[in-house]
Motif scaffolding. Structure first.
Motif, PDB file in Angstrom:
ATOM      1  N   GLY A  39       0.832  -1.191   0.000  1.00  0.00           N
ATOM      2  CA  GLY A  39       0.000   0.000   0.000  1.00  0.00           C
ATOM      3  C   GLY A  39       0.870   1.246   0.000  1.00  0.00           C
ATOM      4  O   GLY A  39       2.071   1.171  -0.159  1.00  0.00           O
ATOM      5  N   GLN A  40       0.236   2.395   0.191  1.00  0.00           N
ATOM      6  CA  GLN A  40       0.995   3.636   0.214  1.00  0.00           C
ATOM      7  C   GLN A  40       0.549   4.525   1.369  1.00  0.00           C
ATOM      8  O   GLN A  40      -0.586   4.452   1.828  1.00  0.00           O
ATOM      9  N   ALA A  41       1.490   5.337   1.833  1.00  0.00           N
ATOM     10  CA  ALA A  41       1.231   6.209   2.977  1.00  0.00           C
ATOM     11  C   ALA A  41       0.226   7.295   2.608  1.00  0.00           C
ATOM     12  O   ALA A  41       0.188   7.775   1.481  1.00  0.00           O
ATOM     13  N   ILE A  42      -0.577   7.677   3.589  1.00  0.00           N
ATOM     14  CA  ILE A  42      -1.530   8.775   3.466  1.00  0.00           C
ATOM     15  C   ILE A  42      -0.982   9.919   4.310  1.00  0.00           C
ATOM     16  O   ILE A  42      -0.498   9.703   5.420  1.00  0.00           O
ATOM     17  N   ARG A  43      -1.077  11.119   3.815  1.00  0.00           N
ATOM     18  CA  ARG A  43      -0.556  12.266   4.546  1.00  0.00           C
ATOM     19  C   ARG A  43      -1.269  12.428   5.883  1.00  0.00           C
ATOM     20  O   ARG A  43      -2.486  12.373   5.957  1.00  0.00           O
ATOM     21  N   GLN A  44      -0.476  12.634   6.937  1.00  0.00           N
ATOM     22  CA  GLN A  44      -1.026  12.841   8.271  1.00  0.00           C
ATOM     23  C   GLN A  44      -1.604  14.241   8.382  1.00  0.00           C
ATOM     24  O   GLN A  44      -1.026  15.198   7.876  1.00  0.00           O
ATOM     25  N   LYS A  45      -2.737  14.367   9.060  1.00  0.00           N
ATOM     26  CA  LYS A  45      -3.363  15.666   9.263  1.00  0.00           C
ATOM     27  C   LYS A  45      -2.726  16.407  10.422  1.00  0.00           C
ATOM     28  O   LYS A  45      -2.744  17.626  10.463  1.00  0.00           O
ATOM     29  N   SER A  46      -2.168  15.672  11.376  1.00  0.00           N
ATOM     30  CA  SER A  46      -1.469  16.287  12.502  1.00  0.00           C
ATOM     31  C   SER A  46      -0.373  15.338  12.975  1.00  0.00           C
ATOM     32  O   SER A  46      -0.396  14.147  12.668  1.00  0.00           O
ATOM     33  N   GLU A  47       0.568  15.869  13.720  1.00  0.00           N
ATOM     34  CA  GLU A  47       1.669  15.044  14.218  1.00  0.00           C
ATOM     35  C   GLU A  47       1.204  14.032  15.256  1.00  0.00           C
ATOM     36  O   GLU A  47       1.856  13.019  15.472  1.00  0.00           O
ATOM     37  N   ASN A  48       0.091  14.310  15.924  1.00  0.00           N
ATOM     38  CA  ASN A  48      -0.424  13.415  16.961  1.00  0.00           C
ATOM     39  C   ASN A  48      -1.156  12.205  16.385  1.00  0.00           C
ATOM     40  O   ASN A  48      -1.449  11.270  17.100  1.00  0.00           O
ATOM     41  N   GLN A  49      -1.457  12.247  15.112  1.00  0.00           N
ATOM     42  CA  GLN A  49      -2.198  11.176  14.458  1.00  0.00           C
ATOM     43  C   GLN A  49      -1.225  10.057  14.060  1.00  0.00           C
ATOM     44  O   GLN A  49      -0.126  10.327  13.596  1.00  0.00           O
ATOM     45  N   PRO A  50      -1.618   8.783  14.241  1.00  0.00           N
ATOM     46  CA  PRO A  50      -0.735   7.696  13.811  1.00  0.00           C
ATOM     47  C   PRO A  50      -0.590   7.676  12.288  1.00  0.00           C
ATOM     48  O   PRO A  50      -1.481   8.137  11.562  1.00  0.00           O
ATOM     49  N   GLN A  51       0.535   7.162  11.817  1.00  0.00           N
ATOM     50  CA  GLN A  51       0.752   7.046  10.373  1.00  0.00           C
ATOM     51  C   GLN A  51      -0.307   6.119   9.796  1.00  0.00           C
ATOM     52  O   GLN A  51      -0.581   5.058  10.345  1.00  0.00           O
ATOM     53  N   GLN A  52      -0.916   6.529   8.672  1.00  0.00           N
ATOM     54  CA  GLN A  52      -1.946   5.726   8.031  1.00  0.00           C
ATOM     55  C   GLN A  52      -1.534   5.384   6.613  1.00  0.00           C
ATOM     56  O   GLN A  52      -0.781   6.122   5.969  1.00  0.00           O
ATOM     57  N   TYR A  53      -2.053   4.269   6.142  1.00  0.00           N
ATOM     58  CA  TYR A  53      -1.746   3.762   4.803  1.00  0.00           C
ATOM     59  C   TYR A  53      -3.033   3.318   4.139  1.00  0.00           C
ATOM     60  O   TYR A  53      -4.000   2.973   4.811  1.00  0.00           O
ATOM     61  N   GLU A  54      -3.032   3.305   2.828  1.00  0.00           N
ATOM     62  CA  GLU A  54      -4.142   2.713   2.086  1.00  0.00           C
ATOM     63  C   GLU A  54      -3.575   1.538   1.308  1.00  0.00           C
ATOM     64  O   GLU A  54      -2.632   1.691   0.534  1.00  0.00           O
TER      65      GLU A  54
END
Length: 65
Positions: A39-54
């Protein structure tokens, strides 16, 4: 720990990825050196948010540390 996020649930990858052709031999996402290979990384909305991928199948995964 990787989890799969849906609109109203948090699932373990084992429940979803086991049937995926892109999963590894144990039915888990291809996670290697802190990156999701299927998959590929999704841009984080804030630094406190965990890294997300699709993933290639369209599911959203989060890396909860």
């Amino acid at each position: 720990m990787l989890v799969i996020l849906t609109d109203n649930q948090i699932l373990t990858p084992h429940l979803v990825c086991q049937g995926c052709l892109l999963a590894d031999h144990s039915g888990q996402p291809r996670w290697h050196h802190g990156q999701l290979r299927c998959g590929q990384a999704i841009r984080q909305k804030s630094e406190n948010q965990p890294q997300q991928y699709e993933c290639q199948m369209g599911f959203r995964l989060a890396n909860l540390k």
